[in-house]
Write an enzyme that holds these catalytic residues in place. Structure first.
Site, PDB file in Angstrom:
ATOM      1  N   TYR A 235      -2.152   0.195  -7.097  1.00 16.78           N
ATOM      2  CA  TYR A 235      -1.887   1.374  -7.817  1.00 16.78           C
ATOM      3  C   TYR A 235      -0.574   2.018  -7.136  1.00 16.78           C
ATOM      4  O   TYR A 235      -0.865   2.431  -5.870  1.00 16.78           O
ATOM      5  CB  TYR A 235      -3.206   2.181  -8.008  1.00 16.78           C
ATOM      6  CG  TYR A 235      -2.814   3.417  -8.419  1.00 16.78           C
ATOM      7  CD1 TYR A 235      -2.522   3.583  -9.889  1.00 16.78           C
ATOM      8  CD2 TYR A 235      -2.704   4.784  -7.816  1.00 16.78           C
ATOM      9  CE1 TYR A 235      -2.374   4.942 -10.380  1.00 16.78           C
ATOM     10  CE2 TYR A 235      -2.714   5.912  -8.505  1.00 16.78           C
ATOM     11  CZ  TYR A 235      -2.103   5.895  -9.867  1.00 16.78           C
ATOM     12  OH  TYR A 235      -2.106   7.160 -10.732  1.00 16.78           O
TER      13      TYR A 235
ATOM     14  N   ASP B  18       3.743   0.779   0.484  1.00 19.67           N
ATOM     15  CA  ASP B  18       3.067   1.773  -0.041  1.00 19.67           C
ATOM     16  C   ASP B  18       2.017   2.552   0.645  1.00 19.67           C
ATOM     17  O   ASP B  18       0.824   1.970   0.612  1.00 19.67           O
ATOM     18  CB  ASP B  18       2.607   1.736  -1.594  1.00 19.67           C
ATOM     19  CG  ASP B  18       2.222   3.060  -2.184  1.00 19.67           C
ATOM     20  OD1 ASP B  18       2.179   4.037  -1.665  1.00 19.67           O
ATOM     21  OD2 ASP B  18       2.153   2.897  -3.495  1.00 19.67           O
TER      22      ASP B  18
ATOM     23  N   LYS C 192      -0.431  12.192   0.046  1.00 19.18           N
ATOM     24  CA  LYS C 192      -1.741  12.530   0.432  1.00 19.18           C
ATOM     25  C   LYS C 192      -1.668  13.478   1.688  1.00 19.18           C
ATOM     26  O   LYS C 192      -1.204  14.698   1.608  1.00 19.18           O
ATOM     27  CB  LYS C 192      -2.678  11.298   0.733  1.00 19.18           C
ATOM     28  CG  LYS C 192      -2.386  10.213  -0.413  1.00 19.18           C
ATOM     29  CD  LYS C 192      -3.551  10.581  -1.709  1.00 19.18           C
ATOM     30  CE  LYS C 192      -3.565   9.467  -2.433  1.00 19.18           C
ATOM     31  NZ  LYS C 192      -3.994  10.073  -3.962  1.00 19.18           N
TER      32      LYS C 192
HETATM   33  C1  LIG Z   1      -1.101   3.789  -2.949  1.00 22.80           C
HETATM   34  C2  LIG Z   1      -0.900   4.870  -3.868  1.00 22.80           C
HETATM   35  N1  LIG Z   1       0.595   5.160  -4.070  1.00 22.80           N
HETATM   36  C3  LIG Z   1       1.052   5.874  -5.112  1.00 22.80           C
HETATM   37  C4  LIG Z   1       0.009   7.056  -5.588  1.00 22.80           C
HETATM   38  C5  LIG Z   1       0.404   7.852  -6.620  1.00 22.80           C
HETATM   39  O1  LIG Z   1       0.464   9.137  -5.878  1.00 22.80           O
HETATM   40  P1  LIG Z   1       0.323  10.629  -6.542  1.00 22.80           P
HETATM   41  O2  LIG Z   1      -0.981  10.648  -7.107  1.00 22.80           O
HETATM   42  O3  LIG Z   1       0.582  11.667  -5.621  1.00 22.80           O
HETATM   43  O4  LIG Z   1       1.458  10.555  -7.598  1.00 22.80           O
HETATM   44  C6  LIG Z   1      -1.320   6.843  -4.921  1.00 22.80           C
HETATM   45  C7  LIG Z   1      -2.388   8.017  -5.609  1.00 22.80           C
HETATM   46  O5  LIG Z   1      -3.544   7.703  -5.302  1.00 22.80           O
HETATM   47  C8  LIG Z   1      -1.582   5.707  -4.245  1.00 22.80           C
HETATM   48  O6  LIG Z   1      -2.945   5.684  -3.972  1.00 22.80           O
END
Ligand SMILES: Cc1ncc(COP(=O)(O)O)c(C=O)c1O
Length: 431
Positions: free
Chosen positions: A159, A242, A269
């Site tokens: 994700y 990520d 986060k």
């Molecule tokens: C690993 C990862 N990347 C990107 C995102 C996307 O972040 P946002 O919800 O701040 O757009 C998330 C959100 O949970 C995530 O867990």
């Protein structure tokens, strides 16, 4: 629209929940008239309707009906200090009094950038965004620009947010976008090579969560990450970590733990201290494509980029997160896993909690680590069952330990998980 209550056990849970949350029910009903499905965020809906949380302090949150929950979700792992931490509140209040945002850069964004560059070895330059979605979108765009290549590879169950490349194959994303995305198998380097075979010279980047969050809280092995590093070097692609979730596992992120250096990293986060702030950064040679002093620089506008309120909150949070805090948080997660293992053995229930540092995932039923994505078919019942026990987790059974959680909070959560899982198993809804 009614949500099907498919079993007597579920119907009973929902009835008990409805009787405790009439104000949340009324708000949800009102919301459905103006927000599709009553919500503006896919991940916060859970049947029959979510509780509307109104206040939070430390580990406690309360809903509009006055029910109090111990919050082990912390806005999807972002509130590592718990709610309304005094240092964060003070930093935010001070900044808001000075001004919430200007059409100009600010000193506090430099301070947060310096703090992150200091912590994460591979980050030489960094830029701020409002969300993790934007962070991964820009990291991928930077990789495509730097390499001049179109293909991006990412893993099954990954994700990376909701922009087109991250959501290829879903409604509304043209299939042409999907042609530029390769899907990779987890912990299978030979399979990774096969997935990009013949297209190596088109590959701009491999994107990987060193700890998958939505994919079920599973850590990539250092061997897989170093294998990806070697593969990227061999084919001339960039490696993007990520770390939007996994940055909370160690002061330098999961990459420091694994000893693998990506070209680019995305953060989110916790770095916003509870406010909407995220970032992407890495090698200067790549990031300097955004240097506005250079003709032809890449555009990265954003009305709220580097917002000083979020930057102040993030900085205050990082200042609290001294190196000693990390083993403390991880220890509490292990304590939770142990408490669940002990109580589950006593009750004869197959539920367990898997942890990666301070992140955890409840797994219902008889899953192996390899096959379990989340929690099995009883997940929806787990969420409501835990609400009734006074605990708040993600509807998919994920949670995280904040510094505000005590040993007693963790022990009691463990007991509650096993009680709820036992009832689900007895009702025959667990897989
Ligand atoms: C690993 C990862 N990347 C990107 C995102 C996307 O972040 P946002 O919800 O701040 O757009 C998330 C959100 O949970 C995530 O867990």
């Amino acid at each position: 629209m009614a949500i099907a209550e498919t079993s007597p056990h579920r119907a009973g849970l929902h009835e008990a929940y409805r009787s405790r949350t009439p104000r949340s029910a009324a708000l949800f009903e009102r919301a459905t008239r103006v927000l599709p499905g009553g919500s503006t965020r896919t991940t916060v809906f859970a049947p029959p309707y979510p509780p509307y949380l109104a206040t939070g302090t430390g580990i406690h949150v309360s809903d509009v009906d006055g029910n109090i929950y111990r919050d082990f979700l912390g806005n999807y792992t972002s509130l590592i200090l718990g709610h309304a931490h005094p240092a964060v509140v003070a930093a935010v209040e001070a900044q808001v009094r000075r001004g919430s945002a200007f059409g100009a850069p600010s000193e506090v964004e430099i301070a947060l950038a310096e703090a992150l560059v200091e912590r994460v070895d591979s980050i030489e330059r960094i830029r701020f965004t409002n969300s993790g979605t934007e962070a991964t979108m820009f990291a991928i765009r930077a990789a495509r620009a730097f390499t001049g290549r179109p293909l991006v590879a990412m893993f099954e169950r990954a994700y990376h947010g909701t922009h087109d490349t991250a959501m290829a194959g879903t409604p509304g994303v043209p299939s042409a976008v999907g042609d530029l995305v390769a899907v990779l198998p987890w912990e299978d380097l030979a399979g990774v090579e096969r997935a990009i075979a013949g297209r190596e010279s088109e590959l701009a980047a491999i994107v990987v969560e060193p700890v998958q969050g939505a994919g079920g809280v599973r850590a990539a092995s250092p061997g897989m990450l170093s294998g990806l590093r070697a593969l990227c070097d061999r084919v001339g692609a960039l490696l993007i970590f990520d770390e939007v979730i996994s940055f909370r596992v160690a002061p330098g992120g999961a990459q420091a733990e694994a000893g693998v250096r990506p070209d680019l990293t995305t953060l989110g986060k916790i770095i916003g201290g509870g406010y909407p702030l995220a970032a992407f950064g890495g090698r200067a040679a790549v990031m300097d494509r955004f240097d506005a002093r250079v003709p032809g620089a890449m555009t990265h506008g954003g009305t709220f980029n580097g917002n000083p309120v979020g930057a102040a909150a993030g900085l205050a949070t990082l200042e609290e997160l001294t190196a000693g805090r990390y083993p403390e948080l991880a220890g509490r997660a292990e304590r939770l896993a142990d408490a669940v293992a002990t109580a589950a053995a006593g009750a004869g229930t197959t539920v367990r909690v898997d942890t990666v540092a301070s992140l955890f995932q409840v797994r219902l039923g008889d899953h192996t680590a390899a096959s379990a994505v989340a929690t099995g078919t009883g997940a929806a019942d787990l969420f409501v069952g835990l609400l009734l026990e006074g605990f708040y987790l993600a509807p998919r059974g994920m949670g995280a330990i904040a510094t505000s959680a005590t040993d007693a909070d963790v022990d009691e959560l463990g007991e509650a998980i096993v009680r709820v899982a036992t009832r689900i198993a007895e009702a025959g809804t667990a897989s």
